[in-house]
Design an enzyme around this catalytic site. Structure first.
Site, PDB file in Angstrom:
ATOM      1  N   SER A   1      17.811  14.166   4.962  1.00  0.00           N
ATOM      2  CA  SER A   1      17.498  14.336   3.725  1.00  0.00           C
ATOM      3  C   SER A   1      18.645  14.684   2.937  1.00  0.00           C
ATOM      4  O   SER A   1      19.399  15.619   3.302  1.00  0.00           O
ATOM      5  CB  SER A   1      16.337  15.137   3.455  1.00  0.00           C
ATOM      6  OG  SER A   1      16.197  15.401   2.061  1.00  0.00           O
TER       7      SER A   1
ATOM      8  N   GLY B   1       0.657  -1.186  -0.089  1.00  0.00           N
ATOM      9  CA  GLY B   1      -0.059   0.011  -0.079  1.00  0.00           C
ATOM     10  C   GLY B   1       0.853   1.281   0.035  1.00  0.00           C
ATOM     11  O   GLY B   1       0.282   2.401   0.643  1.00  0.00           O
ATOM     12  N   GLY B   2       2.069   1.146  -0.594  1.00  0.00           N
ATOM     13  CA  GLY B   2       2.689   2.443  -0.852  1.00  0.00           C
ATOM     14  C   GLY B   2       2.519   3.197  -2.008  1.00  0.00           C
ATOM     15  O   GLY B   2       1.423   3.022  -2.631  1.00  0.00           O
ATOM     16  N   LEU B   3       3.497   4.128  -2.450  1.00  0.00           N
ATOM     17  CA  LEU B   3       2.984   4.993  -3.526  1.00  0.00           C
ATOM     18  C   LEU B   3       2.648   4.288  -4.794  1.00  0.00           C
ATOM     19  O   LEU B   3       1.635   4.605  -5.446  1.00  0.00           O
ATOM     20  CB  LEU B   3       4.293   5.909  -3.815  1.00  0.00           C
ATOM     21  CG  LEU B   3       3.935   7.394  -4.281  1.00  0.00           C
ATOM     22  CD1 LEU B   3       2.968   7.940  -3.386  1.00  0.00           C
ATOM     23  CD2 LEU B   3       5.256   8.047  -4.257  1.00  0.00           C
TER      24      LEU B   3
ATOM     25  N   LEU C   1      10.502   8.876  -5.436  1.00  0.00           N
ATOM     26  CA  LEU C   1       9.037   9.068  -5.396  1.00  0.00           C
ATOM     27  C   LEU C   1       8.472   8.982  -6.919  1.00  0.00           C
ATOM     28  O   LEU C   1       7.395   8.600  -7.046  1.00  0.00           O
ATOM     29  CB  LEU C   1       8.848  10.489  -4.755  1.00  0.00           C
ATOM     30  CG  LEU C   1       8.989  10.446  -3.323  1.00  0.00           C
ATOM     31  CD1 LEU C   1       8.882  11.867  -2.707  1.00  0.00           C
ATOM     32  CD2 LEU C   1       8.204   9.418  -2.638  1.00  0.00           C
TER      33      LEU C   1
ATOM     34  N   GLU D   1       9.715   0.324  -5.705  1.00  0.00           N
ATOM     35  CA  GLU D   1      11.222  -0.096  -5.419  1.00  0.00           C
ATOM     36  C   GLU D   1      11.398  -1.504  -5.337  1.00  0.00           C
ATOM     37  O   GLU D   1      12.391  -2.125  -5.769  1.00  0.00           O
ATOM     38  CB  GLU D   1      11.595   0.158  -3.793  1.00  0.00           C
ATOM     39  CG  GLU D   1      12.885   0.046  -3.564  1.00  0.00           C
ATOM     40  CD  GLU D   1      13.435   0.431  -2.170  1.00  0.00           C
ATOM     41  OE1 GLU D   1      12.606   1.322  -1.583  1.00  0.00           O
ATOM     42  OE2 GLU D   1      14.308   0.105  -1.674  1.00  0.00           O
TER      43      GLU D   1
ATOM     44  N   ARG E   1      24.712   9.997  -4.818  1.00  0.00           N
ATOM     45  CA  ARG E   1      24.695   9.574  -3.382  1.00  0.00           C
ATOM     46  C   ARG E   1      25.905   8.631  -3.619  1.00  0.00           C
ATOM     47  O   ARG E   1      26.671   8.490  -2.357  1.00  0.00           O
ATOM     48  CB  ARG E   1      23.439   8.790  -2.981  1.00  0.00           C
ATOM     49  CG  ARG E   1      22.436   9.815  -2.731  1.00  0.00           C
ATOM     50  CD  ARG E   1      21.201   9.104  -2.723  1.00  0.00           C
ATOM     51  NE  ARG E   1      20.353  10.330  -2.246  1.00  0.00           N
ATOM     52  CZ  ARG E   1      18.846   9.935  -2.117  1.00  0.00           C
ATOM     53  NH1 ARG E   1      18.458   8.951  -2.353  1.00  0.00           N
ATOM     54  NH2 ARG E   1      18.033  11.045  -1.783  1.00  0.00           N
TER      55      ARG E   1
END
Lengths: 250, 207, 584
Positions: free
Chosen positions: C252, C13-15, C394, C378, C287
């Site tokens: 962040s 139930g994520g994005l 996102l 993901e 990153r």
């Protein structure tokens, strides 16, 4: 040699939704920046009570451990809060943990907060967009209004305000502070405004805003610092106007 | 769309304010005693001069009926709460709790008070006057219960003004809510002191 | 004539899962969503900094092509370029959709969406809602799904754990078995298609920035049922996290996007090493680059704060009211957990496992190699190649849902679905899981599951993160295999009939161990350095041998992964050397 510093927890447990509550005491070594969830994880690794009895690990709910998901709300030393950011050093020992009994308990500290999500249906907690497809350029918004919406949108449905509110619980049908503030957030959205009357009318029904008794606990309990009492007062104002409209517009 | 709950609850709030107005008049009348027993008897006498066919409808329609509604609906409201001031010992939460505790006390106290001083005296033909009240309140238990009753009513009313401002959306922000709260509690304190003073008249040899 | 209604199961139930569910509802079909937790608690909400989309509202002449190129270049050319291009093209429309849904994006004085800088991109391209963008986007979709729930097209199964898929005789996925995490009942569900949107496997590394629910168990379960995993060795290490004993909390990238600087003391003076090493991008290098530099400064040069593995992330030179507006929430989080105010003193941070670029192999339409089973978010392997740019997660999560949802319906309508499964087969699949669970409930060996998990995390964190060494990986693989063997000898203490989290964890643990093996083996066999995968023995990118996707298949006999390599589309932008010291 210095004695190893320890932390003592007294945990209210319950084996099933209908089980009888009982307490158990656990002792574990102190470490810096220890929080309640981390302590529960330690107990989970080695679930032995203070008097050496091996028991089933304590059951609770947690996800993010960053105070954004809202899952790990429990009653710690009498107050509803997020366990992940409840630092042991800031709590009086022994630390009492109990489930938030405003909600039905499933097991130990695990509770059933379904009602909170059902409440969001009651207030029509959404912007009624036509669809996910591209429509046109979305409406502009006053950045100050957006900032207010942003503040309210931090609500993580943790239930602290409901647990702290004396008017929410099995004895009442009060919807509670958080969904009312949410309704205000949708009402100030340029598109959400279209359904404002529906939301206000829903809040004027039984168990809506009128059940608020102004104890003011919600705003103190909110882990996100949402100005709940301010928005409750605003909705109170809005429903009064809505009531006049209901009478004189038809 | 008419939501009966909403109107009942708002009516309860308004009626509370109205009852409060009556309370203020009542305290004002009672304060006459501070000027001496004669003054008190004069005030009671003026009230007694009002013919029954006017007085009774006023008492029933403007006092008993609103009170009955406020009390009955209030019982329902109070039953919706599980007071938790021990766990959440904030000032406002104590006020919330006291609002309910005073309500329970007032419910019993007022039935007793009204029955004895308004109904019983009329039925048995007792003439209400300072001297009668003085002897009645010479019972220390009655005196204490009466002082508590007055204080309960004063707190319930002044705190009611405070919550009225929130319930009607008049005071929205935390600062104005605090200011109004403090003002109401100030009024509460002043009225409590005043009623204490007038109650002392009955037991101390002042006049 | 009304279109035929199909039933699609979305796991997660994520994005991504919610986005797919919305698309399916809009097309007139029904969705059953299964989730570990109420959707509002899904891990998508931990995304802080923002979402990339070329909105070009800052007068920088940003273009979709730039976004596309930055993403491919940032991913060290291992991402399918056609897929990435589609995502970048779809991004602005997605932002406008979220805006209409009421996401309280941070706005400029004029009331239009504000943009901020993010790593690996020279233009301002990141829309954001303060420092809780993921939370706000997730809530918006959750609300829309709730609306559909009231219309009866969505059925939610909250606190249900996915156990496995059900396949018919032809090997087509036509349902799932799941367990209620409270009442422990196990049930089988039919579906015309199944979409997995179960997120990443962060928890196999023990401590990471992920939520405790991100255990990769569902991915591992379908891998054991024949689904391929692709690029599992590419695990993003986020450079700036607050190290903690229970978890590493994310700080962040927006901190650097808003002007934060990273430094350590060198010869008694602050050394802004990222700015010195990468003058073109400075603190806003991707990153993988930043993490490796911090690792190098701490581990090889021993310059970490107080000799520990920590460096400073400094915001103290930025006005406090600006910080409050742009980063409010996360700075409070730092104060709360660390007891120091980042507006006044530099934060102490260190890299942490953060995101898995790899996942279930999917085609550009998010179909897995098992017909009827799709994956998005993901848990799939698409879009990010060897390294993900900040604020692209996102985007990929939401975007993949817009692809997988309609594709699931297309499969349901036109796919070659073979024979329908009988009630008997359904019951057989269910009973298999019931028996497995009952076996776990009875386990009474010597091993402690939590201890095994702790050892797994230690191994993974030590050997399979920033710098990888072949000899270490061999050792690590053997050790993890030993843990797998020891799993059989676990003893459980909880035999409770309600919310038995211990037994569920034991089952998840086995899946996690098997997933860990895939990551280690894939890392061992990729003898090059690319994106997040770095080997000192092979310090350069080797396009000749490894411009290929790693594909892992499960070998049921040995439980080892079988690693092969597959081609993908890199035809649009010709691979070029990646160097952030100079502007590209």
């Amino acid at each position: 040699m210095a004695l190893q510093k320890t932390v003592t927890f007294i945990i209210e447990r319950q084996d099933s939704p209908t089980g009888k509550p009982y307490t158990q005491e656990f002792e574990l070594p102190w470490r810096p920046a220890l929080n309640v969830v981390a302590a529960l994880m330690e107990i989970q690794k080695n679930p032995v009570t203070k008097d050496g009895k091996r028991v089933a690990p304590v059951v609770w709910e947690c996800n993010c451990l960053e105070k954004v998901c809202g899952a790990c709300m429990m009653v710690i030393n009498g107050k509803a809060q997020q366990a992940c950011c409840a630092l042991v050093d800031k709590l009086k020992q022994p630390i009492h943990l109990a489930p938030a009994r405003t909600f039905p308990v499933i097991r130990d500290l695990l509770i059933d907060r379904t009602v909170m999500f059902e409440n969001l249906k009651r207030i029509q907690g959404w912007i009624n967009v036509d669809g996910t497809w591209e429509v046109r350029i979305p409406p502009r918004q006053n950045p100050n209004t957006a900032a207010t919406a942003y503040e309210i949108s931090h609500c993580m449905t943790c239930g602290c305000c409901l647990e702290a509110c004396p008017n929410v619980g099995p004895q009442s049908d009060f919807i509670g502070p958080s969904p009312i503030a949410q309704a205000y957030m949708y009402n100030i959205n340029p598109l959400g405004e279209y359904d404002k009357a529906n939301r206000l009318n829903a809040l004027m029904a039984k168990g809506g805003i009128t059940s608020c008794g102004n104890s003011g606990n919600c705003v103190k309990a909110c882990p996100k610092g949402i100005k709940l009492t301010t928005y409750l007062a605003q909705i109170n104002r809005d429903v009064n106007i809505q009531a006049l409209k209901n009478i004189f517009d038809h | 769309m008419f939501n009966i709950t909403f109107y009942l609850r708002r009516l309860h709030s308004l009626v509370g304010l109205f009852m409060g107005a009556f309370l203020m008049v009542h305290i004002g009348n009672n304060s006459a005693v501070l000027l001496g027993p004669d003054m008190m008897n004069m005030v009671i006498g003026t009230m007694d001069k009002m013919p029954m066919f006017i007085r009774l409808p006023i008492e029933l329609g403007l006092i008993a009926a609103p009170f009955g509604f406020h009390a009955l609906y209030g019982v329902y409201i109070a039953l919706q709460a599980r007071n938790n001031p021990i766990r959440y010992g904030y000032l406002q939460n104590w006020q919330f709790t006291l609002q309910r505790w005073t309500a329970w006390y007032l419910l019993v106290f007022l039935i007793w008070h009204v029955y004895y001083l308004a109904i019983h005296t009329r039925i048995t033909g007792i003439h209400l006057c300072f001297e009668f009240l003085q002897s009645y309140l010479s019972n220390p238990v009655y005196w204490v219960l009466y002082v508590l009753g007055m204080w309960a009513a004063i707190f319930h009313f002044t705190n009611g003004i405070n919550t009225f401002c929130m319930t009607w959306g008049i005071a929205k922000g935390p600062r104005i809510q605090m200011v109004i709260n403090m003002a109401c509690m100030g009024l509460c304190g002043a009225l409590c002191l005043e009623t204490l003073a007038l109650m002392l008249v009955y037991i101390l040899p002042i006049f | 004539m009304a279109k035929k209604r199909f039933k699609v199961i979305v796991v997660g139930g994520g994005l991504s899962g919610l986005m797919a569910a919305l698309k399916i509802c809009e097309a007139g079909s029904e969705v059953d969503i299964f989730s570990y937790c109420p959707f509002k608690r899904s891990h998508s909400l931990c995304a802080q900094g923002g979402m990339n989309a070329c909105m070009d509202t800052k007068g920088e002449h940003d273009s979709i092509y730039e976004h596309f190129d930055d993403t491919v270049y940032g991913g060290d050319f291992l991402a399918d370029q056609v897929a990435v291009k589609g995502m970048c093209e779809g991004a602005p429309a997605l932002v406008r959709m979220f805006d209409r849904m009421g996401v309280p994006f941070t706005r400029s004085a004029e009331g239009v969406l504000d943009l901020r800088n993010f790593g690996g991109q020279k233009n301002k391209r990141t829309v954001f809602a303060g420092s809780t963008t993921g939370q706000q986007l997730l809530y918006a979709l959750d609300e829309q799904v709730r609306k559909w729930e009231t219309k009866g097209q969505v059925k939610t199964h909250v606190f249900w754990e996915f156990l496995k898929i059900i396949k018919n005789k032809e090997g087509v996925c036509c349902g799932i078995v799941a367990q209620n995490m409270n009442s422990m009942e196990i049930e089988a569900f039919r579906a015309d298609a199944v979409i997995l949107a179960t997120g990443g496997p962060g928890m196999i590394f023990g401590r990471c920035t992920a939520s405790t629910i991100c255990n990769g168990s569902a991915v591992s379960a379908v891998y054991q049922q024949g689904a391929r995993i692709a690029n599992p060795e590419f695990v993003q290490i986020h450079p700036t996290a607050i190290p903690g004993s229970d978890k590493n909390r994310l700080m962040s990238e927006a901190c650097r996007g808003e002007g934060g600087r990273i430094w350590v003391y060198k010869d008694g003076k602050p050394w802004y090493f990222l700015e010195e090493m990468y003058p073109a991008y400075g603190n806003l290098v991707p990153r993988d680059i930043a993490s490796r530099a911090i690792y190098d400064v701490c581990v090889n040069q021993h310059l970490g704060v107080n000799g520990e593995n920590k460096v400073y992330l400094d915001l103290s030179h930025i006005p406090a009211d600006y910080l409050e507006k742009k980063l409010g929430g996360i700075l409070e989080m730092y104060s709360e957990f660390m007891g120091e105010d980042p507006r006044k003193v530099p934060m102490e941070i260190y890299p942490s496992v953060h995101y898995s670029m790899g996942g279930i192999w999917v085609d550009r339409k998010h179909n897995t190699n098992i017909p009827g089973l799709l994956a998005s978010g993901e848990c799939d392997h698409q879009y990010h190649g060897a390294n993900r740019l900040g604020a692209n997660s996102l985007l990929s999560a939401a975007y993949s849902g817009t692809i997988s949802g309609p594709e699931a319906l297309k499969w349901a309508e036109t796919g070659d679905r073979g024979s329908a499964i009988s009630d008997g087969e359904l019951e057989e699949a269910r009973m298999e899981c019931v028996h497995e669970y009952e076996r776990i409930l009875k386990m009474d060996g010597e091993e402690n599951a939590r201890q095994l998990y702790h050892e797994l995390g230690e191994l993974m964190n030590r050997y399979v993160t920033i710098e990888r060494v072949n000899a270490d990986l061999d050792y690590c693989y053997e050790e993890v295999k030993k843990i797998l063997a020891r799993w059989d000898n676990i003893g459980v203490t909880d035999r409770g009939k309600w919310a038995n989290q211990e037994c569920m964890f034991v089952r998840q643990l086995r899946n996690m161990i098997l997933y860990a093996l895939v990551v280690i083996k894939a890392a061992r066999l990729r003898d090059e350095s690319r994106g997040a995968h770095f080997k000192r023995e092979f310090p350069t990118r080797d396009d000749e041998h490894f411009l290929k996707e790693t594909i892992a298949n499960y070998d049921p006999k040995t439980e080892d992964p079988i690693i092969t390599y597959g081609d993908f589309d890199h035809s649009i932008i010709k691979p070029r050397p990646r160097n952030y010291a100079v502007a590209k």
